[in-house]
Design an enzyme around this catalytic site. Structure first.
Site, PDB file in Angstrom:
ATOM      1  N   LEU A   1       0.807  -1.221   0.000  1.00 43.05           N
ATOM      2  CA  LEU A   1       0.000   0.000   0.000  1.00 43.05           C
ATOM      3  C   LEU A   1       0.843   1.276   0.000  1.00 43.05           C
ATOM      4  O   LEU A   1       0.606   2.182   0.789  1.00 43.05           O
ATOM      5  CB  LEU A   1      -0.956  -0.002   1.201  1.00 43.05           C
ATOM      6  CG  LEU A   1      -2.126  -0.990   1.092  1.00 43.05           C
ATOM      7  CD1 LEU A   1      -2.933  -1.007   2.383  1.00 43.05           C
ATOM      8  CD2 LEU A   1      -3.029  -0.637  -0.087  1.00 43.05           C
TER       9      LEU A   1
ATOM     10  N   GLY B   1       0.009   1.775  -5.045  1.00 42.02           N
ATOM     11  CA  GLY B   1      -0.858   0.674  -4.628  1.00 42.02           C
ATOM     12  C   GLY B   1      -2.190   1.199  -4.115  1.00 42.02           C
ATOM     13  O   GLY B   1      -3.257   0.738  -4.524  1.00 42.02           O
TER      14      GLY B   1
ATOM     15  N   SER C   1       1.621   2.469 -16.091  1.00 37.09           N
ATOM     16  CA  SER C   1       2.144   3.830 -16.182  1.00 37.09           C
ATOM     17  C   SER C   1       1.072   4.867 -15.902  1.00 37.09           C
ATOM     18  O   SER C   1      -0.092   4.686 -16.265  1.00 37.09           O
ATOM     19  CB  SER C   1       2.738   4.087 -17.571  1.00 37.09           C
ATOM     20  OG  SER C   1       3.170   5.437 -17.631  1.00 37.09           O
TER      21      SER C   1
ATOM     22  N   LYS D   1       7.083  -1.717 -21.107  1.00 26.28           N
ATOM     23  CA  LYS D   1       7.043  -0.626 -20.109  1.00 26.28           C
ATOM     24  C   LYS D   1       8.441  -0.019 -19.921  1.00 26.28           C
ATOM     25  O   LYS D   1       8.594   1.191 -19.758  1.00 26.28           O
ATOM     26  CB  LYS D   1       6.492  -1.146 -18.771  1.00 26.28           C
ATOM     27  CG  LYS D   1       6.559  -0.134 -17.622  1.00 26.28           C
ATOM     28  CD  LYS D   1       5.772   1.128 -17.927  1.00 26.28           C
ATOM     29  CE  LYS D   1       5.546   2.092 -16.788  1.00 26.28           C
ATOM     30  NZ  LYS D   1       6.639   2.503 -15.956  1.00 26.28           N
TER      31      LYS D   1
ATOM     32  N   HIS E   1       8.968   2.208 -22.759  1.00 22.50           N
ATOM     33  CA  HIS E   1       8.123   3.388 -22.510  1.00 22.50           C
ATOM     34  C   HIS E   1       8.887   4.366 -21.607  1.00 22.50           C
ATOM     35  O   HIS E   1       8.927   5.565 -21.847  1.00 22.50           O
ATOM     36  CB  HIS E   1       6.810   2.943 -21.845  1.00 22.50           C
ATOM     37  CG  HIS E   1       6.062   4.042 -21.149  1.00 22.50           C
ATOM     38  ND1 HIS E   1       6.466   4.564 -19.928  1.00 22.50           N
ATOM     39  CD2 HIS E   1       4.958   4.746 -21.501  1.00 22.50           C
ATOM     40  CE1 HIS E   1       5.643   5.540 -19.560  1.00 22.50           C
ATOM     41  NE2 HIS E   1       4.712   5.665 -20.495  1.00 22.50           N
ATOM     42  N   ASN E   2       9.521   3.826 -20.573  1.00 24.88           N
ATOM     43  CA  ASN E   2      10.259   4.701 -19.661  1.00 24.88           C
ATOM     44  C   ASN E   2      11.469   5.335 -20.337  1.00 24.88           C
ATOM     45  O   ASN E   2      11.776   6.499 -20.093  1.00 24.88           O
ATOM     46  CB  ASN E   2      10.696   3.920 -18.418  1.00 24.88           C
ATOM     47  CG  ASN E   2       9.573   3.768 -17.419  1.00 24.88           C
ATOM     48  OD1 ASN E   2       8.403   3.797 -17.796  1.00 24.88           O
ATOM     49  ND2 ASN E   2       9.896   3.600 -16.165  1.00 24.88           N
TER      50      ASN E   2
ATOM     51  N   GLU F   1      10.156   8.051 -22.204  1.00 25.00           N
ATOM     52  CA  GLU F   1       9.802   9.100 -21.216  1.00 25.00           C
ATOM     53  C   GLU F   1      11.056   9.938 -20.880  1.00 25.00           C
ATOM     54  O   GLU F   1      11.006  11.171 -20.860  1.00 25.00           O
ATOM     55  CB  GLU F   1       9.249   8.391 -19.974  1.00 25.00           C
ATOM     56  CG  GLU F   1       9.021   9.236 -18.742  1.00 25.00           C
ATOM     57  CD  GLU F   1       8.580   8.348 -17.543  1.00 25.00           C
ATOM     58  OE1 GLU F   1       7.628   7.570 -17.691  1.00 25.00           O
ATOM     59  OE2 GLU F   1       9.215   8.441 -16.472  1.00 25.00           O
TER      60      GLU F   1
ATOM     61  N   HIS G   1      41.259  -7.204 -40.903  1.00 21.49           N
ATOM     62  CA  HIS G   1      39.856  -7.604 -40.688  1.00 21.49           C
ATOM     63  C   HIS G   1      39.066  -7.744 -41.996  1.00 21.49           C
ATOM     64  O   HIS G   1      37.920  -8.143 -41.960  1.00 21.49           O
ATOM     65  CB  HIS G   1      39.175  -6.611 -39.742  1.00 21.49           C
ATOM     66  CG  HIS G   1      39.728  -6.633 -38.347  1.00 21.49           C
ATOM     67  ND1 HIS G   1      39.686  -7.756 -37.562  1.00 21.49           N
ATOM     68  CD2 HIS G   1      40.377  -5.688 -37.613  1.00 21.49           C
ATOM     69  CE1 HIS G   1      40.257  -7.500 -36.388  1.00 21.49           C
ATOM     70  NE2 HIS G   1      40.702  -6.251 -36.412  1.00 21.49           N
TER      71      HIS G   1
END
Ligand code: 6PG
Length: 480
Positions: free
Chosen positions: A12, A16, A136, A190, A193-194, A197, A458
């Site tokens: 909580l 929450g 979110s 998510k 998403h952050n 953000e 290379h």
């Protein structure tokens, strides 16, 4: 309450509590449990007359729920490595002996997607079902309607769908939640998403810094953002920026933003995004710049010392204010498009590698409401993927191609104006660098290949020979 609850929530803290009130307000009875019983008691006492059940023990909590139980855990997760165990694992361990077959455990925190995959497997072995859901929207979103990104088996999503759809934000009547994909797909999306953000926030801060250096007052800058929020760049972050800049400190009357120490914090999702991009060889230079800008900001002592040692130009911006506002608008909009193009590229790449079957258009559509990056222009992203699900890069969709073409002159002018004046614009310039690199038919990597072949044999491919044929040159020796 004699009837069993439809939903249970453990943890909580602010998110929450707000989620519980949201679920309850949609007609569900909710049981709650918190490690500190006093918090549960206070919460229940603060909300009389609601369909809430406060449990003092985990046993009591589990027994109060209707089967199959639907239990959302909202505790802070910080496990990253496979061997890490955190508070989410601790709660799961305590729950397992109390649960019955097919009960559903949902982790609604910002957990690292690999830990989600581990938990998904672990609980499946025990005959239980698991959903790793990104949620979110901050406190207000949790209470009024967040954007939810659930991952896990499609059959488990079907059971959770009515509750998730009713508590999520709605845009044009559509709930801002879809089944993202199996396993860790929800927490993965998510996480990106952050990252996005972070990019959005840094770009806004760079715009603010240019205006500040050009002599705008904080109130003038607030007005710019408030006006922008009425136009094509309408978004939650632009809106709260305008409001934050307007806010005065009651003690001194000074804009509160100007009293805040310029050291940014972060909890890790941005850095996780960078690590994942590096692992997948996807360029997310705008998000990268945003994360690094936070890191540099946090080194305040070093910056203060360096400001006395390292020289730069004296700021002298004479551009007409209205003209500058338009130029910065375009630079911000174009950079934002690049940031989303990069973030979506990473989601696409990872989705393919993991076989998650991600639908980028639908993911963009559930970001239109509830979440921190909600913005008007996400509609355009959804449209772009609806028109062409195979779009290789968002920049190439007709709307964005046109937007980048129209804004680029101002974008270039802003990056050069800032650079000439010594104003750092790492995210604006990283975005522009990506745009120019991506659209370059020929990059200087020919020379790079020569260098690699020179010191390490290379090998390289030739422009005048078929692709896939490799050559080596006997370069001169340089060590005498
Ligand atoms: C959201 C936010 C949220 C996140 C914070 C922390 O979507 O509601 O992304 O989940 O926890 O904003 O981010 P920091 O890393 O900036 O602390």
């Amino acid at each position: 309450m004699s009837q069993k609850s439809d939903f249970g929530l453990i943890g909580l803290a602010v998110m929450g509590q707000n989620l519980v009130l949201n679920v309850e307000s949609r007609g569900f009875q909710v049981s709650v449990f918190n490690r500190t019983t006093a918090t549960t008691d206070e919460f229940i006492a603060k909300h009389p007359g609601k369909k809430l059940v406060g449990a003092k023990t985990l046993e009591e909590f589990v027994q109060s729920l209707a089967t199959p139980r639907k239990i959302q855990i909202m505790v802070k997760s910080n496990a990253v490595k496979d061997s890490d165990r955190d508070a989410v694992d601790a709660v799961i361990e305590q729950l397992i002996p109390l649960l019955e077959k097919d009960d559903i455990v949902i982790d609604g925190g910002n957990s690292y997607y690999l830990t989600t995959e581990r938990r998904d497997k672990y609980l499946a072995e025990k005959g239980l079902r698991f959903i790793g859901a990104g949620v979110s929207g901050g406190e207000e979103g949790a209470r009024k309607g967040p954007s939810i990104m659930p991952g896990g088996p499609a059959s488990t999503w079907e059971v959770m769908k009515p509750i998730f759809e009713s508590i999520s934000a709605k845009v044009d009547g559509e709930p801002c939640v879809i089944h993202i994909g199996t396993g860790g797909a929800g927490h993965y999306v998510k996480m990106i998403h952050n990252g996005i953000e972070y990019g959005d926030m840094q770009l806004i801060c760079e715009a603010y810094n240019i205006f500040k250096n050009a002599g705008f007052t904080t109130d003038e800058i607030a007005k710019v953002f408030t006006d922008w929020n009425d136009g094509d760049m309408q978004s939650y972050l632009i809106q709260i920026t305008g409001k934050a800049l307007e806010q005065k400190d009651p003690e001194t009357g000074t804009p509160i933003v100007e009293l805040i120490v310029d050291k940014a914090g972060q909890k890790g999702t941005g850095q996780w995004t960078l690590l994942n991009a590096a692992e997948n060889a996807v360029v997310i230079s705008t998000i990268n710049a945003a994360v690094e800008a936070r890191i540099l900001s946090s080194k305040k002592k070093a910056r203060v010392a360096a400001s006395k040692e390292l020289t730069g130009p004296t700021v002298n911006i004479t551009t007409d204010k209205a003209e500058l506002v338009q130029k910065v608008h375009d630079a911000l909009y174009a950079s934002k498009v690049i940031s989303y193009a990069q973030g979506l590229d990473l989601i696409k790449t990872m989705g393919e590698a993991k076989n998650w079957g991600l639908d980028l258009g639908r993911i963009a559509s559930i970001w239109r409401g509830g979440c921190i990056i909600r913005a008007r222009f996400l509609n355009k992203i959804t449209d772009a993927y609806r028109e062409n699900a195979e779009l290789s890069n968002l920049m190439l969709a007709p709307f964005f191609k046109d937007l980048l073409s129209k804004t680029q002159q101002n974008w270039r002018e802003v990056v050069s104006l800032a650079t000439l004046n010594g104003i750092p614009v790492p995210a604006f310039s990283a975005s522009l660098g990506y745009y120019d690199s991506y659209r370059a038919e020929r990059l200087p990597a020919n020379l790079l290949q020569a260098q690699r072949d020179f010191f390490g044999a290379h090998t390289y491919e030739r422009t005048d020979k078929p692709e896939g044929e490799f050559f080596h040159t006997e370069w001169p020796e340089v060590i005498g």
